[in-house]
Design an enzyme around this catalytic site. Structure first.
Site, mmCIF file in Angstrom:
data_model
loop_
_atom_site.group_PDB
_atom_site.id
_atom_site.type_symbol
_atom_site.label_atom_id
_atom_site.label_comp_id
_atom_site.label_asym_id
_atom_site.label_seq_id
_atom_site.Cartn_x
_atom_site.Cartn_y
_atom_site.Cartn_z
ATOM 1 N N SER A 184 24.108 -42.316 -57.742
ATOM 2 C CA SER A 184 24.632 -42.813 -59.013
ATOM 3 C C SER A 184 26.081 -42.426 -59.232
ATOM 4 C CB SER A 184 23.777 -42.310 -60.184
ATOM 5 O OG SER A 184 23.821 -40.893 -60.263
ATOM 6 N N SER A 185 26.550 -41.374 -58.557
ATOM 7 C CA SER A 185 27.928 -40.907 -58.746
ATOM 8 C C SER A 185 28.313 -39.997 -57.586
ATOM 9 C CB SER A 185 28.062 -40.142 -60.077
ATOM 10 O OG SER A 185 27.231 -38.978 -60.071
ATOM 11 N N GLY A 186 29.567 -39.537 -57.604
ATOM 12 C CA GLY A 186 30.029 -38.512 -56.670
ATOM 13 C C GLY A 186 29.957 -38.902 -55.218
ATOM 14 N N ASP A 244 13.237 -40.442 -57.937
ATOM 15 C CA ASP A 244 13.482 -39.177 -58.617
ATOM 16 C C ASP A 244 12.976 -38.082 -57.694
ATOM 17 O OD1 ASP A 244 13.516 -36.891 -60.154
ATOM 18 O OD2 ASP A 244 12.517 -37.777 -61.900
ATOM 19 N N SER A 277 24.925 -29.656 -48.419
ATOM 20 C CA SER A 277 24.842 -28.298 -48.948
ATOM 21 C C SER A 277 26.154 -27.980 -49.642
ATOM 22 C CB SER A 277 24.525 -27.306 -47.819
ATOM 23 O OG SER A 277 24.422 -25.986 -48.325
ATOM 24 N N TYR A 302 22.509 -21.731 -58.234
ATOM 25 C CA TYR A 302 23.017 -22.766 -57.328
ATOM 26 C C TYR A 302 23.170 -22.211 -55.916
ATOM 27 C CZ TYR A 302 26.140 -26.332 -55.379
ATOM 28 O OH TYR A 302 26.706 -27.303 -54.588
ATOM 29 N N LYS A 333 21.244 -23.402 -52.384
ATOM 30 C CA LYS A 333 21.909 -23.862 -51.175
ATOM 31 C C LYS A 333 21.598 -22.957 -49.983
ATOM 32 C CE LYS A 333 23.761 -27.527 -52.903
ATOM 33 N NZ LYS A 333 23.276 -28.857 -52.482
#
Length: 335
Positions: free
Chosen positions: A50-52, A102, A180, A194, A198
């Protein structure tokens, strides 16, 4: 929890060599011929488009001739405009199909992968890209907020592994690229959840690489090493604000202890406008197009690459030494 965010043996020098980000453009120029030769274009399934990075990769793979299954959640909800934008690229001639997945839902993952298989007939490359950042001091993060990093970034990847691997095994070959971060190696205060996610997903991907090698499936990890402007940072700030709102009075008083930490965190969460996220997406496309058996186990891209690379080299050497003594070493490298 309404406000909790959702969503081998020594492989030789070629598997330990880290692809230089600057080489991505040159490699991209060779992709059409590498994916040509009359063969069907590879089918690439990407999560979090959806983005990035995910959005850029979906278009990047398609423009290089791949057939892309671009997945995201809430394609008729909050991501409807993003889904429509990618669908428009598909209507313009690029091979892009939008599928709702999802990664927090077993049922959604199973249904999405089944739809991709029904439509495309195969999945040659899986790019596990969906991820979130929920920041804050470890002491103050309620377990469900800390765990939301793990559930999306690690749990989501695990669901995708489990759903896609049987199809790749039936095909006799496949490639998994796990997104990652440099923070899968280095630890940043206020990003404990976070970093933990990772570290965990890299360990799982490393183990998976050994376990599926006998099925001729390769696994590679990509570590963006910089504050690329992808929208992830703005979402992280929103998650932080939601978490603070959810703290009880006692916990909120503790915020004073972490005042300077929080100030530094919010400053550091600002994206670096001088970085171009397309260099990461281009490098992933180039990585996927490399000849089977020559991909590096890890690809680090970004300004902090020089600090992360020595850690990766030391890790690879330790792994090579350990795996060389494994009783099933002959099974741990793709044929």
């Amino acid at each position: 929890m309404e406000n909790v965010p959702e969503n081998g043996a020594d492989r030789g020098a070629t598997r330990r060599t880290v692809l230089r980000a600057g080489a991505a453009a040159g490699l991209l120029s060779m992709i059409p011929s590498a994916w040509g030769q009359g063969a069907a274009p590879p089918v690439v399934l990407i999560t979090g488009t959806s983005s990035g990075f995910g959005r850029l990769m979906a278009e990047g793979f398609a423009r290089q001739g791949a057939r892309v299954v671009a997945t995201m959640r809430e394609t008729r909800g909050k991501n409807a405009s993003a889904a429509a934008e990618l669908a428009a690229l598909g209507s313009s001639g690029l091979a892009i199909e939008i599928v709702e997945i999802d990664v927090l839902s077993d049922d959604s993952v199973a249904a999405g992968v089944a739809r991709a298989m029904d439509s495309a007939g195969r999945i040659d490359v899986l790019v596990n890209n969906a991820g979130i950042v929920v920041p804050g001091p470890v002491e103050l993060q309620p377990p469900r907020y800390f765990a939301s990093n793990l559930e999306t970034n690690m749990g989501g990847a695990l669901r995708m592994f489990r759903a896609v691997l049987p199809h790749m095994r039936d095909q006799g070959r496949g490639t998994i690229i796990q997104m990652s971060s440099a923070l899968g190696r280095a630890i940043d205060p206020m990003l404990g959840g976070y970093c933990a996610s990772k570290l965990a997903v890299e360990a799982a991907a490393d183990a998976l690489a050994y376990e599926v090698a006998a099925s001729n499936i390769e696994v590679a990890i990509v570590q963006p090493a910089g504050a690329y402007p992808t929208g992830l940072q703005a979402k992280a700030v929103r998650y932080w604000e939601e978490m603070v709102t959810a703290l009880d009075a006692t916990e909120r008083r503790k915020l004073d202890i972490y005042a300077r930490h929080v100030e530094a965190m919010l400053t550091d969460l600002a994206p670096d406008p001088e970085l171009d996220p397309k260099e990461v997406s281009d490098a992933v496309v180039a990585l996927a197009a490399m000849e089977f058996g020559t991909r590096p186990a890890r690809l680090t891209v970004g300004p902090y690459k020089d600090g992360i690379d020595p850690v990766n080299v030391a890790h690879d050497q330790l792994q090579s030494d350990m795996i060389s003594h494994n009783r099933i070493a002959d099974l741990l490298t793709p044929r």
